[in-house]
Design an enzyme around this catalytic site. Structure first.
Site, PDB file in Angstrom:
ATOM      1  N   HIS A 419       7.376  22.125  15.786  1.00 20.61           N
ATOM      2  CA  HIS A 419       6.602  22.709  14.689  1.00 20.61           C
ATOM      3  C   HIS A 419       6.804  24.220  14.639  1.00 20.61           C
ATOM      4  O   HIS A 419       5.881  25.006  14.867  1.00 20.61           O
ATOM      5  CB  HIS A 419       5.124  22.358  14.832  1.00 20.61           C
ATOM      6  CG  HIS A 419       4.824  20.913  14.587  1.00 20.61           C
ATOM      7  ND1 HIS A 419       4.641  20.003  15.609  1.00 20.61           N
ATOM      8  CD2 HIS A 419       4.704  20.208  13.425  1.00 20.61           C
ATOM      9  CE1 HIS A 419       4.395  18.814  15.092  1.00 20.61           C
ATOM     10  NE2 HIS A 419       4.430  18.901  13.772  1.00 20.61           N
ATOM     11  N   HIS A 459       2.798  25.186   5.647  1.00 27.22           N
ATOM     12  CA  HIS A 459       2.035  24.006   6.059  1.00 27.22           C
ATOM     13  C   HIS A 459       1.879  23.865   7.570  1.00 27.22           C
ATOM     14  O   HIS A 459       1.003  23.122   8.022  1.00 27.22           O
ATOM     15  CB  HIS A 459       2.663  22.733   5.478  1.00 27.22           C
ATOM     16  CG  HIS A 459       3.784  22.170   6.298  1.00 27.22           C
ATOM     17  ND1 HIS A 459       5.057  22.699   6.281  1.00 27.22           N
ATOM     18  CD2 HIS A 459       3.813  21.129   7.162  1.00 27.22           C
ATOM     19  CE1 HIS A 459       5.827  21.998   7.103  1.00 27.22           C
ATOM     20  NE2 HIS A 459       5.106  21.047   7.647  1.00 27.22           N
ATOM     21  N   ASP A 577       7.471  16.117   4.690  1.00 23.20           N
ATOM     22  CA  ASP A 577       7.059  16.333   6.075  1.00 23.20           C
ATOM     23  C   ASP A 577       7.509  15.185   6.976  1.00 23.20           C
ATOM     24  O   ASP A 577       7.703  15.367   8.178  1.00 23.20           O
ATOM     25  CB  ASP A 577       5.538  16.490   6.129  1.00 23.20           C
ATOM     26  CG  ASP A 577       5.053  17.172   7.402  1.00 23.20           C
ATOM     27  OD1 ASP A 577       5.867  17.860   8.057  1.00 23.20           O
ATOM     28  OD2 ASP A 577       3.865  17.021   7.733  1.00 23.20           O
ATOM     29  N   GLN A 628      10.838   5.535  17.792  1.00 21.16           N
ATOM     30  CA  GLN A 628      11.395   5.852  16.484  1.00 21.16           C
ATOM     31  C   GLN A 628      11.491   4.616  15.602  1.00 21.16           C
ATOM     32  O   GLN A 628      11.260   4.681  14.396  1.00 21.16           O
ATOM     33  CB  GLN A 628      12.769   6.503  16.649  1.00 21.16           C
ATOM     34  CG  GLN A 628      12.723   7.896  17.242  1.00 21.16           C
ATOM     35  CD  GLN A 628      11.815   8.832  16.472  1.00 21.16           C
ATOM     36  OE1 GLN A 628      11.983   9.031  15.279  1.00 21.16           O
ATOM     37  NE2 GLN A 628      10.842   9.411  17.161  1.00 21.16           N
ATOM     38  N   PHE A 631       8.003   3.993  14.472  1.00 23.13           N
ATOM     39  CA  PHE A 631       7.635   5.053  13.535  1.00 23.13           C
ATOM     40  C   PHE A 631       8.203   4.764  12.147  1.00 23.13           C
ATOM     41  O   PHE A 631       7.515   4.908  11.127  1.00 23.13           O
ATOM     42  CB  PHE A 631       8.166   6.378  14.077  1.00 23.13           C
ATOM     43  CG  PHE A 631       7.931   7.571  13.198  1.00 23.13           C
ATOM     44  CD1 PHE A 631       6.676   7.851  12.688  1.00 23.13           C
ATOM     45  CD2 PHE A 631       8.974   8.429  12.888  1.00 23.13           C
ATOM     46  CE1 PHE A 631       6.457   8.962  11.884  1.00 23.13           C
ATOM     47  CE2 PHE A 631       8.770   9.539  12.090  1.00 23.13           C
ATOM     48  CZ  PHE A 631       7.517   9.809  11.585  1.00 23.13           C
TER      49      PHE A 631
END
Length: 844
Positions: A419, A459, A577, A628, A631
């Site tokens: 991030h 953001h 995102d 993953q 996800f």
């Protein structure tokens, strides 16, 4: 349909309101509601601009979103495998609605693709059509039957995606859209049974006289049709009676989707311990636990002893003060010689070459950062604003723009692995491409575009590299300030807007008061939507909007109010995102390395504090590839699938890339090399070996499990609940063969049980508080790999060698291990695992 089975006591569960006393449970929707005639959707374009001067440039013809990559897929193992229905943890529970009876008396021809039936003056738009190229694309778990809780994956399979496309139909899954479709069907049947023609009015501009006349129907057929119509009307009434008046209709879909996701996660968590970890991670991150999710805590035997976290010692500060702000000075000489791309660099030509792909999906943001001297966010932000002519439209001074960009980028933490400003630049560029989607051409105003780009840029500003839950659990000042609600997202907004008050940083200084207020409201809505716990609500809102328009007669998405427009923009930024898995594989893998490094760093901090380590944050147990796959299956694919419905066919290539990447990670699990027999005895002796487990059981493997199960042996759960019973450990060994992908799960659980029985070894010092450079490799520095982990695997990640199925090696080991406890020499065929699973690495 059969009633749902009671959930397992150990499974993840949603605290959903049940039926009131004396009230019957809701009936499943009529079968035909699963399929509706494919209705094209057109998003109506705007015919105005809110900028000071209306100067609309000549718009190029519609073209699909271009991809920046030209990847050779010849070496991708995932692309050579047969594509399956997914999610992999639950192979189909639907009922095959294609065989159900459908009544299509009212479905007439579709309107002209260039004009709205409701508005003859509407601008031409892009229609949503079925594409032949997408007929084989797999569908997400949202398209499974909501009622089939207890259907076995061995006996059920579902190929609805092929059937629906072949018949030109859409699958309708949101409750409100199902009610609308059902009422339309009731209306059509009523007209047929009574011989009353359907009037051509605004409720049915596509309708006409029924295609079937009552005189042509037998008495028995009419009676059957009447009964079915009455049942369908009863179902609609039941749905409407249970609808809560103070909630939006999209919350019906959100409630349903969360229930379905919980069912999927329950199945996944029951497969293996790592499957449970992936399930817990998805549940904790993407479901709003505060109101709806209840996860049972581990039993006392399962939970390791942990010291209570030390009391936090923090300096008191005013609660109104926004933390994280730095006093930075950027020279005022920026307006003298403005760099071409907003940043000073010695590699401008190489940077220019990369930025040729600025408006294409899959821009290599890592190269941009390298050529821009680590100033990827400033470079991307300045170039996009220039390309969209936003500086002129909103009278933004160039020097002010550059000062704000540099100040904003400096407030992203370079030592946070994921991030950071690189992620912000990637989300900003992805939002820029999505705004340019042909289906959304001329839909949003200049102010809305400015707000979306600004929201993407800020953001994640001042992100500390830990989750909201970590801040809440540690009683941080931010959690106290924002009352545990979207803690980081509120902080990002506060910092992003506070920086506008710094010297020469107010890029909105020339906006009118009304424009500024409107922009602020939109930015707040979009950034708060990046809170991943709101994911299912966002998805339900968007899918309800899309499907409602599909079942209406117009098929036109007007977006004529703030609620609808901001809903699309919120989902757009949310998609950007969550766009890493949709990017070219080499980029996606780098992002995966970074997010796992950040997770592991948080796990190290939690371990230091004596806290319970968050799911997927323990570097000793996390399974990267399986996380993953899960996800993508449960989060990314349903979201992008719905977005692709909205802008069809513009996002089809994005879905293709997502599917390819999912296949690659799935294949990486299955094709990792197995450890040699020489390595096996030492596996259990390495305390740093990560616990990695296979969470997917194919149908063939389940059949093998049934056939190879040793009679009289306790189940895995019983064994795990008796960690100090060495006899139970030995008996557990003989059951591993049936679940060969989960061999290491049992091995590692036995290792932990042995450690707990003899005293856990002292924890070795690991890399804690590690700083990460944006240009350096991340994961290799986290820890030293053991020899068994050095087998070839994903770049920068521990090998999956311990997880892969190796039946031949197991068979050889079984024959050599006939002396193991719980087995006999004359029954070696049913021995489950090599002798390395015995205590101390030798046969028991």
């Amino acid at each position: 349909m059969e009633p749902p089975a009671a959930p397992s006591e150990r499974s993840l569960s949603l605290s959903l309101p049940g039926p009131r006393e004396g009230q019957a449970t809701l009936k499943p929707p009529p079968q035909h509601l699963w399929r509706q005639p494919r209705t094209p959707i057109r998003i109506q374009q705007r015919g105005y601009s809110d900028s000071a001067e209306r100067s609309e440039p000549e718009r190029s013809p519609h073209r699909p979103i271009e991809r920046a990559d030209a990847v050779d897929t010849g070496d991708r193992p995932g692309l050579r495998t047969t594509r399956m229905s997914w999610p992999s943890s639950f192979h189909g529970t639907g009922t095959g609605g294609g065989s159900s009876r459908r009544l299509e008396a009212e479905n007439g021809p579709t309107p002209s693709p260039g004009r709205s039936p409701l508005d003859s003056q509407a601008s031409p738009g892009l229609m949503l059509h079925a594409g032949a190229a997408t007929s084989q694309r797999r569908e997400s778990f949202l398209y499974r039957s909501d009622s089939d809780y207890d259907m076995s994956p061995k006996t059920m399979s579902r190929n609805s995606s092929v059937a629906s496309e072949a018949h030109g139909e859409d699958l309708i899954v949101t409750p409100f859209a199902q009610v609308l479709a059902s009422l339309r069907n009731v209306r059509s049947n009523f007209s047929l049974l009574t011989n009353v023609p359907i009037p051509s009015n605004k409720r049915s501009p596509l309708g006409g006289p029924p295609s079937v006349c009552k005189a042509t129907l037998s008495e028995e057929t009419c009676q059957q049709l009447a009964r079915e119509t009455l049942e369908e009307l009863d179902w609609c009434l039941e749905q409407l009676e249970t609808m809560q008046t103070y909630r939006s209709v999209s919350e019906m879909a959100s409630h349903k989707f969360k229930r379905m996701l919980n069912r999927e996660l329950t199945h996944l968590s029951e497969m293996s311990r790592s499957g449970n970890q992936v399930s817990e991670y998805i549940s904790n991150t993407f479901l709003d636990k505060q109101h709806e999710v209840e996860i049972p805590s581990p039993t006392p035997r399962q939970r390791p002893f942990q010291q209570p976290p030390p009391a936090a010692v923090q300096q008191a500060q005013p609660m109104s003060q926004i933390t994280g702000l730095k006093k930075l000075v950027h020279t005022g000489s920026l307006n003298i010689n403005v760099p071409r791309f907003g940043v000073k660099t010695d590699q401008e030509d190489l940077l220019a070459q990369e930025l040729e792909n600025l408006s294409k999906w899959g821009l290599n943001i890592f190269c941009v950062s390298e050529y821009a001297g680590g100033r990827s966010l400033s470079c991307i932000m300045y170039t996009i604003f220039q390309e969209r002519d936003l500086l002129k439209k909103f009278h933004i001074p160039v020097d002010t723009m550059m000062t704000y960009m540099l100040t904003l980028e400096d407030h992203y933490h370079a030592d946070v692995a994921y991030h950071n400003s690189l992620h912000a630049a990637d989300v900003l560029q992805s939002t820029h491409v999505l705004l340019a989607t042909p289906a959304l051409d001329a839909v949003f105003t200049d102010l809305e575009i400015l707000a979306a780009l600004f929201a993407a840029a800020i953001h994640d500003v001042d992100h500390p590299g830990v989750s909201n839950q970590f801040l809440i659990n540690t009683n941080s000042e931010l959690a106290l300030m924002y009352n545990d609600e979207s803690v980081l997202e509120n902080h990002h907004l506060a910092v992003g807007f506070k920086l506008l008050q710094e010297e020469n940083c107010d890029i909105f200084q020339n906006l009118s008061k009304r424009q500024r207020q409107s922009l602020r409201k939109m930015v707040i809505d979009m950034v708060l939507a990046t809170d991943m716990s709101k994911h299912m609500t966002l998805l339900a809102d968007l899918k309800t909007m899309v499907e409602t328009k599909k079942v209406t007669s117009s098929g036109v998405l007007l977006l004529d109010n703030y609620s609808d427009r901001i809903q699309v923009l919120r989902n757009m930024v949310h998609c950007a995102d969550l766009s890493n898995p949709t990017k070219p594989l080499e980029l996606y893998r780098q992002w995966t390395d970074r997010i796992m490094a950040e997770f592991f760093q948080q796990g190290d901090r939690e371990r230091e504090r004596g806290m319970e380590i968050s799911p997927m944050c323990d570097k000793h147990t996390a399974s990267v590839e399986k996380s993953q796959v899960g996800f993508i299956d449960y989060i990314v694919h349903p979201l992008w699938e719905t977005w692709a419905d909205l802008v069809h066919p513009d996002a089809q290539d994005i879905l293709d890339t997502l599917e390819d990447n999912r296949d690659w990670y799935h294949s990486a699990i299955r094709q990792s090399p197995s450890p040699t027999l020489e390595e096996e005895p030492g596996v259990l002796s390495d305390p740093a070996l990560p616990d990695k487990f296979q969470f997917e059981l194919t149908l063939e493997e389940e059949d093998e499990e049934d056939s190879l199960e040793v009679p009289g042996l306790p189940c895995t759960e019983e064994t795990l609940l008796a960690p100090h019973d060495t006899r139970a450990q030995a008996m557990e060994q003989s059951k591993v063969k049936g679940q060969s992908p989960a061999v290491v799960e049992v091995a590692e659980s036995l290792k932990q049980e042995t450690a707990s029985a003899h005293g856990a070894p002292e924890e070795s010092a690991e890399a804690v508080g590690h700083s990460f450079s944006l240009e350096t490799s991340i994961l290799p520095d986290l820890r030293t790999l053991s020899p068994s982990e050095e087998a070839q695997g994903l770049l920068g990640l521990p090998s999956m060698a311990a997880e892969v199925e190796a039946p031949r090696d197991h068979l050889a080991a079984m024959r050599a291990c006939s002396a193991c406890s719980g087995t006999s020499g004359d029954n070696s065929a049913v021995i489950s695992a090599p002798g390395r699973w015995g205590s101390g690495g030798d046969p028991a």
